[in-house]
Structure formats: C-alpha cells, structure tokens
Design an enzyme around this catalytic site. Structure first.
Site, PDB file in Angstrom:
ATOM      1  N   GLU A  58       0.890  -1.158   0.000  1.00 49.98           N
ATOM      2  CA  GLU A  58       0.000   0.000   0.000  1.00 49.98           C
ATOM      3  C   GLU A  58       0.931   1.211   0.000  1.00 49.98           C
ATOM      4  O   GLU A  58       1.756   1.352   0.905  1.00 49.98           O
ATOM      5  CB  GLU A  58      -0.848  -0.064   1.273  1.00 49.98           C
ATOM      6  CG  GLU A  58      -2.101   0.742   1.265  1.00 49.98           C
ATOM      7  CD  GLU A  58      -3.084   0.372   0.158  1.00 49.98           C
ATOM      8  OE1 GLU A  58      -3.842   1.273  -0.206  1.00 49.98           O
ATOM      9  OE2 GLU A  58      -3.093  -0.757  -0.353  1.00 49.98           O
TER      10      GLU A  58
ATOM     11  N   ASP B 293      -4.177  11.375   7.578  1.00 46.32           N
ATOM     12  CA  ASP B 293      -2.893  10.920   8.095  1.00 46.32           C
ATOM     13  C   ASP B 293      -2.565  11.578   9.425  1.00 46.32           C
ATOM     14  O   ASP B 293      -2.723  12.773   9.594  1.00 46.32           O
ATOM     15  CB  ASP B 293      -1.774  11.238   7.099  1.00 46.32           C
ATOM     16  CG  ASP B 293      -1.951  10.494   5.786  1.00 46.32           C
ATOM     17  OD1 ASP B 293      -2.553   9.407   5.836  1.00 46.32           O
ATOM     18  OD2 ASP B 293      -1.513  10.988   4.746  1.00 46.32           O
TER      19      ASP B 293
END
EC number: 4.2.1.20
Length: 268
Positions: free
Chosen positions: A49, A60
């Site tokens: 990924e 994030d």
C-alpha cells in the site's frame, strides 16, 4: 486487479492471511525508498500500500505527514512516483500494488488520465481517502475502465446501506477501519470487527483487510481471527524509517525485523 484475487486464493490454500505494509513513495529519497520496498517484500509483505506525497493529507496522523514532508524535502514529484511504481512492478511482477491517495492528486491529472497511468505502470488498486462512496462514481468508473480496483474504506460504525454500497462498488479488497480518527500506531486498534466482517461476506464484498493502528503481531492475529483476510500496517513502519533516517542500512534491517513477525502472525 486480478493480482489481489490470485493472492487471496494462494493465501487461503496456505491457511495464511495477508500482511500489507504502507509507506510513502520517495520517503526519505527515491533510492532509499526503492530499497525499503524491496526489503518489505523480501521480509514477507504479501501486497503493498503506497502513498504519493501530498500537501494536505487529511486522514494521516503526524507520522505519515512527516514521511510526506521528507519526500517533499527530497524533491519527489508525482511523476517520479509513477516512475518508481513502474520500476517496482518490473522487479516484482506478481505482488499487488495499491495506492492510497487524495482526490486533488487524481484531479490534477484528470481522473481518466490518472487511472490510465496507473494501469500503464501496473498499479492494481487505488483508494481515494477523501472521496466517500456516494461521491465515488467518476473515480470508480474510470478505475474499472482501466482495470484498477476501486478500494473503499469501511468504517467501524458503517450501517447496512453503506456496507451494501461498499460490497457492490469495491474490488480487490475492502479497507476495514479499526477505529475512527487519523492513522497512527500510538492509537492501538480497537475491538475485533466480527459483525462487519460477517455482513461484508454476506454481501459478497471484496476481502477485508484491517488497517489503522496495527503495530504488533498480536493485532494481526486478532484481525485474522475476527475474519479479516489480513492486516495493513502503516504508521509503525513509517516510524522505523523516521527513527533510522541517517542510518540507511540499520533502517532496512529494522524494517525486516518488524515485518517478519508481522507476517508470521498471519499463519494459522
């Protein structure tokens, strides 16, 4: 797209789950980033990924934001990321490669052109983190036109309607979220998500991989015991890169030492 199907069939035959690491392309620089990816695969990663550095990464946590900043500092561009992807695919023809990105990066190129480029370099899936299922039509249609699996996030509080949509539109795998919030190893993954896994299976969704807060082998095992097809670990891996930023060889050794027991935990 078919690489995921082949992988899950292979793993099922071996009674294993998938261990999937996440890293940001170009962190801390292109050359070391390619070595990191080789190391992850050699240590047992079943699929990759990968993130393309982006200036405003919403989902994030600080660890992965720092990875993005390091890649920017090294001057890494999306065009170079695609060159890297082509090199990774050339060297590792069978491993599924997924991108985790944000809509702006897709729009910058033009949606169809972006997925065409993914197909050209051998990317198998794309998860656009800031596009909810109900707004995903132009993305998933372009993805399928170019043989790229559209990946959707299944949150822990997903209702029946959302589960049906994810099952209907998603391909490759389903990204099963351990908990709400931003990514990060310091927030350990919460409860097993058996009920969601059962529903996703009932609706014939792509196999679920559990991500967010996966930082130890016992969590990988718990995810698989709960019925997930495997686990994705990002922040814990990116932290190792950060800790050894000036010791490239030590970094690779530490990554190998982290991935091996994580992969071992997928074997029943």
């Amino acid at each position: 797209m078919e690489r995921y199907e082949s992988l899950f069939i292979r793993l099922k035959e071996r009674h294993e789950g998938a261990f999937v690491p996440f890293v940001t392309l170009g962190d801390p620089g292109i050359e070391q980033s390619l070595k990191i990816i080789d190391t992850l695969i050699e240590a047992g990663a079943d699929a990759l990924e990968l993130g393309i550095p982006f200036s405003d990464p919403l989902a994030d946590g600080p660890t992965i934001q720092n990875a993005t900043l390091r890649a920017f500092a090294a001057g890494v561009t999306p065009a170079q990321c695609f060159e890297m992807l082509a090199l990774i695919r050339q060297k590792h023809p069978t491993i599924p490669i997924g991108l985790l990105m944000y809509a702006n990066l897709v729009f910058n190129k033009g949606v169809d052109e972006f997925y065409a480029q993914c197909e050209k370099v051998g990317v198998d899936s794309v998860l656009v983190a800031d596009v909810p299922v109900e707004e995903s039509a132009p993305f998933r249609q372009a993805a399928l036109r170019h043989n790229v699996a559209p990946i959707f996030i299944c949150p822990p509080n997903a209702d029946d309607d959302l589960l049906r949509q994810i099952a209907s539109y998603g391909r490759g795998y389903t990204y099963l979220l351990s908990r709400a919030g931003v990514t990060g190893a310091e927030n350990r993954a919460a409860l097993p998500l058996n009920h969601l896994v059962t529903k996703l299976k009932e609706y014939n969704a792509a196999p679920p991989l559990q991500g967010f807060g996966i930082s130890a082998p016992d969590q990988v095992k718990a995810a698989i015991d709960a019925g997930a097809a495997g686990a994705i670990s990002g922040s814990a891996i990116v932290k190792i890169i950060e800790q050894h930023i000036n010791e490239p060889e030590k970094m690779l050794a530490a990554l190998k030492a982290f991935v091996q027991p994580m992969k071992a935990a997928t074997r029943s």
